[in-house]
Design a protein around this motif. Structure first.
Motif, mmCIF file in Angstrom:
data_model
loop_
_atom_site.group_PDB
_atom_site.id
_atom_site.type_symbol
_atom_site.label_atom_id
_atom_site.label_comp_id
_atom_site.label_asym_id
_atom_site.label_seq_id
_atom_site.Cartn_x
_atom_site.Cartn_y
_atom_site.Cartn_z
ATOM 1 N N PHE A 49 -37.190 -16.517 18.953
ATOM 2 C CA PHE A 49 -36.445 -15.374 18.430
ATOM 3 C C PHE A 49 -36.190 -15.374 16.948
ATOM 4 C CE2 PHE A 49 -32.114 -13.692 17.219
ATOM 5 C CZ PHE A 49 -32.347 -12.459 17.490
ATOM 6 N N ILE A 50 -35.917 -16.533 16.233
ATOM 7 C CA ILE A 50 -35.402 -16.850 14.807
ATOM 8 C C ILE A 50 -36.853 -16.282 14.215
ATOM 9 C CG2 ILE A 50 -34.786 -18.192 13.180
ATOM 10 C CD1 ILE A 50 -32.899 -19.626 15.175
ATOM 11 N N ARG A 95 -26.681 -6.240 17.317
ATOM 12 C CA ARG A 95 -27.717 -7.078 18.139
ATOM 13 C C ARG A 95 -27.320 -8.112 18.951
ATOM 14 N NH1 ARG A 95 -30.704 -8.991 13.718
ATOM 15 N NH2 ARG A 95 -30.927 -6.638 12.878
ATOM 16 N N ASN A 96 -26.239 -8.694 18.553
ATOM 17 C CA ASN A 96 -25.532 -9.685 19.128
ATOM 18 C C ASN A 96 -25.237 -9.156 20.684
ATOM 19 O OD1 ASN A 96 -24.189 -12.077 20.144
ATOM 20 N ND2 ASN A 96 -22.210 -11.724 18.991
ATOM 21 N N GLN A 99 -26.709 -10.286 24.357
ATOM 22 C CA GLN A 99 -25.822 -10.849 25.412
ATOM 23 C C GLN A 99 -25.812 -10.034 26.469
ATOM 24 O OE1 GLN A 99 -24.025 -13.375 25.060
ATOM 25 N NE2 GLN A 99 -23.007 -13.686 23.121
ATOM 26 N N THR A 155 -25.206 -17.011 20.431
ATOM 27 C CA THR A 155 -25.894 -16.068 20.121
ATOM 28 C C THR A 155 -25.681 -15.354 18.806
ATOM 29 O OG1 THR A 155 -25.882 -15.614 22.695
ATOM 30 C CG2 THR A 155 -26.847 -13.651 21.019
ATOM 31 N N SER A 156 -24.052 -15.403 18.693
ATOM 32 C CA SER A 156 -23.640 -14.696 17.333
ATOM 33 C C SER A 156 -24.240 -15.610 16.289
ATOM 34 C CB SER A 156 -22.049 -14.687 17.119
ATOM 35 O OG SER A 156 -21.638 -15.798 17.319
ATOM 36 N N LEU A 216 -30.742 -26.343 17.654
ATOM 37 C CA LEU A 216 -30.889 -24.929 18.304
ATOM 38 C C LEU A 216 -30.228 -24.797 19.652
ATOM 39 C CD1 LEU A 216 -34.467 -23.820 17.626
ATOM 40 C CD2 LEU A 216 -32.283 -23.020 16.653
ATOM 41 N N PRO A 217 -30.178 -25.705 20.758
ATOM 42 C CA PRO A 217 -29.587 -25.642 21.971
ATOM 43 C C PRO A 217 -28.158 -25.187 22.137
ATOM 44 C CG PRO A 217 -30.992 -27.376 22.075
ATOM 45 C CD PRO A 217 -30.778 -27.128 20.430
ATOM 46 N N MET A 218 -27.248 -25.949 20.618
ATOM 47 C CA MET A 218 -25.757 -25.773 20.774
ATOM 48 C C MET A 218 -25.497 -24.519 20.003
ATOM 49 S SD MET A 218 -25.533 -28.938 18.120
ATOM 50 C CE MET A 218 -23.875 -28.733 16.977
ATOM 51 N N LEU A 219 -26.315 -23.588 19.497
ATOM 52 C CA LEU A 219 -26.034 -22.402 18.828
ATOM 53 C C LEU A 219 -25.720 -21.201 19.702
ATOM 54 C CD1 LEU A 219 -28.489 -22.553 15.889
ATOM 55 C CD2 LEU A 219 -26.115 -23.163 15.995
ATOM 56 N N ALA A 237 -26.316 -7.207 12.654
ATOM 57 C CA ALA A 237 -26.374 -8.409 13.383
ATOM 58 C C ALA A 237 -25.371 -8.500 14.600
ATOM 59 C CB ALA A 237 -26.407 -9.578 12.502
ATOM 60 N N PHE A 287 -17.435 -14.328 14.077
ATOM 61 C CA PHE A 287 -17.904 -15.754 14.021
ATOM 62 C C PHE A 287 -17.140 -16.656 14.306
ATOM 63 C CE2 PHE A 287 -20.510 -13.405 11.165
ATOM 64 C CZ PHE A 287 -21.818 -13.707 11.713
ATOM 65 N N LEU A 315 -27.048 -17.315 16.231
ATOM 66 C CA LEU A 315 -28.351 -16.904 16.210
ATOM 67 C C LEU A 315 -28.919 -15.753 15.541
ATOM 68 C CD1 LEU A 315 -29.916 -18.368 19.496
ATOM 69 C CD2 LEU A 315 -30.377 -19.214 17.307
ATOM 70 N N VAL A 316 -27.983 -14.548 15.699
ATOM 71 C CA VAL A 316 -28.385 -13.511 15.188
ATOM 72 C C VAL A 316 -28.349 -13.206 13.747
ATOM 73 C CG1 VAL A 316 -28.501 -12.132 17.338
ATOM 74 C CG2 VAL A 316 -26.343 -12.266 15.648
ATOM 75 N N VAL A 317 -27.373 -14.097 13.236
ATOM 76 C CA VAL A 317 -27.225 -14.027 11.851
ATOM 77 C C VAL A 317 -28.231 -15.048 10.902
ATOM 78 C CG1 VAL A 317 -25.623 -15.931 11.294
ATOM 79 C CG2 VAL A 317 -25.325 -13.927 10.157
ATOM 80 N N MET A 318 -28.810 -15.761 11.717
ATOM 81 C CA MET A 318 -29.748 -16.701 11.096
ATOM 82 C C MET A 318 -31.028 -16.109 10.495
ATOM 83 S SD MET A 318 -29.460 -20.158 13.298
ATOM 84 C CE MET A 318 -30.880 -20.864 12.888
ATOM 85 N N ASN A 329 -39.052 -23.149 22.779
ATOM 86 C CA ASN A 329 -37.746 -22.898 22.736
ATOM 87 C C ASN A 329 -37.810 -21.409 22.472
ATOM 88 O OD1 ASN A 329 -35.119 -22.504 21.599
ATOM 89 N ND2 ASN A 329 -34.955 -24.749 21.871
ATOM 90 N N LYS A 350 -34.978 -19.718 21.506
ATOM 91 C CA LYS A 350 -34.245 -19.513 20.464
ATOM 92 C C LYS A 350 -35.032 -19.440 19.076
ATOM 93 C CE LYS A 350 -29.762 -20.737 22.198
ATOM 94 N NZ LYS A 350 -28.618 -21.734 22.445
ATOM 95 N N PHE A 386 -29.591 -13.036 26.926
ATOM 96 C CA PHE A 386 -30.381 -14.148 25.990
ATOM 97 C C PHE A 386 -30.036 -15.517 26.354
ATOM 98 C CE2 PHE A 386 -30.689 -15.895 21.928
ATOM 99 C CZ PHE A 386 -32.482 -15.541 21.788
#
Lengths: 281, 251
Positions: B140-141, B199-200, B204, A76-77, A71-74, B196, A252, A79-82, B135, B137, B208
């Motif tokens: 959020f997920i 949202r990105n 940003q 934002t682009s 997770l820390p290495m991902l 998405a 991406f 993360l939003v698609v996950m 965490n 992230k 975030f």
């Protein structure tokens, strides 16, 4: 892609992150080896509680450590698609399961995220997908590590060109599916006595009627069903990503950098310096 | 009417998980049956959502239990005491017993987790995770995936109807189903990816990716007493598991 408007975090967390990844991978591997080589007592006496516990904690714990390291290495682009990948997995997987099909179709979202955002994002999507799906269908929960492996391998396949030509996708799907089937079989046997859908259990019944042990029968069924499933899933994902507008793919960095879709990926970006993760935007 | 919430969602989730662990540790049908009758049944009855939870348990566990019963009841080559012989398939006492043990285990697994999940207050859970500095992230997920699920299902239904209006007919053959799946999934994924992307940009612009602690707008419903209770439950189940499994290993 737009850059963050805040300062980037430092590299002080790099070592613990790698440690988590190594520990997670080692735990999953050790669990699999324990279940397959050390544990296989005769199933007729009932499935031992130690095997079930090792299966649950080993695969879930390994998956959690991997997610913690990834997770820390991902970006934002990624993360939003996950969440969209997770939602696709659950929605389509639930439909396939309720129809009693011999294949699962519950990895379309994972493979899609892996192709667009990279192996790390794919692995995290797979693990979290099963963890969240576990809230609605508890049988999905122990398969989190297997799902992470599917995401990781799909991303690596994409990085090495498996989605540049449509005929390469089913070949990659076959290999990834066979590995996924091998990993999922002990979980299914030691947690739930290999219970599945009517379709998958019919295949196990055929092997059992030939005298196979439950673990062997479930492994053969996994090899058949998972390979077929991933061939279909990889082809579906390939056709979906080919239909995406270039603008959608270009957002991406992984897809751009490694030209995972060949000429459809858009302009080539500079090579990243390291890692299997999504390169920084 | 939904029940009045007494415990924090994290406490409830942990209690459910530990109950599943106990069932695996003890590994006896009597214990699984007792948990099913004495814990799961009252929990469903007091949940305030009896119909929805019962239906969900039936839909999720029903087919699995039935297929498991057919698989082990009819095809169990390790079985010695044969009750019925159909040639290739044989009903054995050991097979039925194995199916019963696994069935009860799956029943507890489904009953406990589905009851907790279907009465879970997701915003409260996410707020607690934020307050406990989980965490960002991951939070959020989790929140985003759970929130987007109904949206994806609704959009898939709308796209299916639109494609059917344009002449999509789903036949029985695999090729026809495959084509129908693609016809629905492709516009669905494209639409979701466009969302998405927007949202990105928004995330940003709101910082975030910064590393400072996040603020939750919901109050913290977790209490120090529940935090201690969670630690106590985990330690107690861990100690019991070690003792039980140790006693099982010793002669």
């Amino acid at each position: 892609m737009s850059s963050p408007l805040t300062l980037a975090p430092g590299h002080s967390s790099e070592r613990p992150r790698r440690m988590l990844l190594v520990l997670g991978g080692a735990l999953i591997l050790a669990t699999y080896l324990f279940l397959v080589t050390v544990q296989p007592t005769e199933i007729a006496g009932g499935v031992g509680s130690t095997a079930s516990l090792v299966s649950l904690f080993g695969f879930l714990g390994g998956g959690a450590l991997l997610v913690g390291g990834i997770l820390p290495m991902l970006t934002t682009s990624s993360l939003v698609v996950m969440p969209l990948g997770i939602a696709l997995n659950i929605a389509i997987g639930q439909i396939a399961g309720s129809l009693g099909m011999q294949i699962y179709l519950d990895a379309i979202g994972t493979v899609l995220v892996a192709v667009l955002a990279g192996p790390a994002a794919g692995a995290a999507t797979g693990a979290l997908s099963n963890a969240i799906w576990g809230l609605f269908n508890p049988f999905a929960l122990p398969f989190a590590a297997g799902a992470a492996l599917i995401g990781l391998l799909a991303g690596l396949a994409a990085k090495h060109g498996a989605f540049r030509r449509v005929y390469l996708a089913p070949v990659a799907g076959l290999v990834v599916g066979a590995i996924g089937g091998l990993v999922a079989a002990p979980v299914a046997v030691f947690m739930f006595g290999a219970a599945g859908t009517f379709g998958t259990n019919a295949i196990i019944a055929v092997f059992r009627s030939m005298g196979d042990k439950l673990l062997v029968a479930a492994t053969k069924q996994g090899l058949l069903s998972d390979s077929l499933d991933k061939i279909v899933v990889f082809v579906i994902v390939a056709l979906i990503v080919y239909a995406l507008p270039q603008r959608a793919v270009r957002q991406f960095p992984f897809a751009r950098t490694y030209r995972v879709l060949g000429n459809r990926s858009g302009r080539r970006a500079p090579q990243p310096t390291s890692g299997i993760g999504t390169p920084a935007a | 009417m939904p029940r009045r919430r007494i415990y924090n969602p994290l406490t409830e989730l942990l209690a459910a998980a530990l109950l599943v662990v106990l069932v695996l540790v003890v590994n006896r049908w009597e214990f699984s049956f007792a948990v099913l009758v004495l814990v799961v049944l009252p929990a469903v009855l007091l949940s305030g959502r009896i119909r929805q939870i019962s239906l969900a348990i039936l839909l999720v566990a029903g087919p699995l239990l039935l297929s498991s019963l057919l698989l082990h009841g009819l095809f169990y080559p390790e079985g010695r005491v044969i009750l019925l012989d159909f040639g290739v398939a044989r009903v054995t006492q050991e097979g039925l017993s194995f199916a019963a043990v696994m069935g009860l285990r799956m029943g507890v697994f489904t009953g406990v987790l589905l009851t907790v999940a279907m009465t879970l207050d997701i915003p409260d859970l996410l707020a607690t995770m934020t307050h406990r500095r989980w965490n960002r992230k991951l939070v959020f997920i989790l929140g985003s995936a759970v929130g987007i699920l109904p949206h994806v299902a609704l959009r898939a239904r709308q796209i299916t109807r639109a494609q059917q209006a344009r002449g999509l007919v789903v036949g029985r053959e695999p090729i026809s189903r495959f084509r129908a799946l693609l016809t629905v999934t492709t516009p669905l994924v494209i639409g979701l990816l466009v969302d998405a992307s927007e949202r990105n940009h928004m995330l940003q612009a709101r910082g975030f990716s910064s590393s400072v602690p996040r603020t939750s707008y919901l109050p913290d419903t977790d209490t120090p007493r529940q935090r201690w209770a969670r630690r106590g439950m985990a330690v107690a189940v861990g100690a019991f598991s070690v003792l039980w499994l140790g006693a099982g290993v010793l002669p």
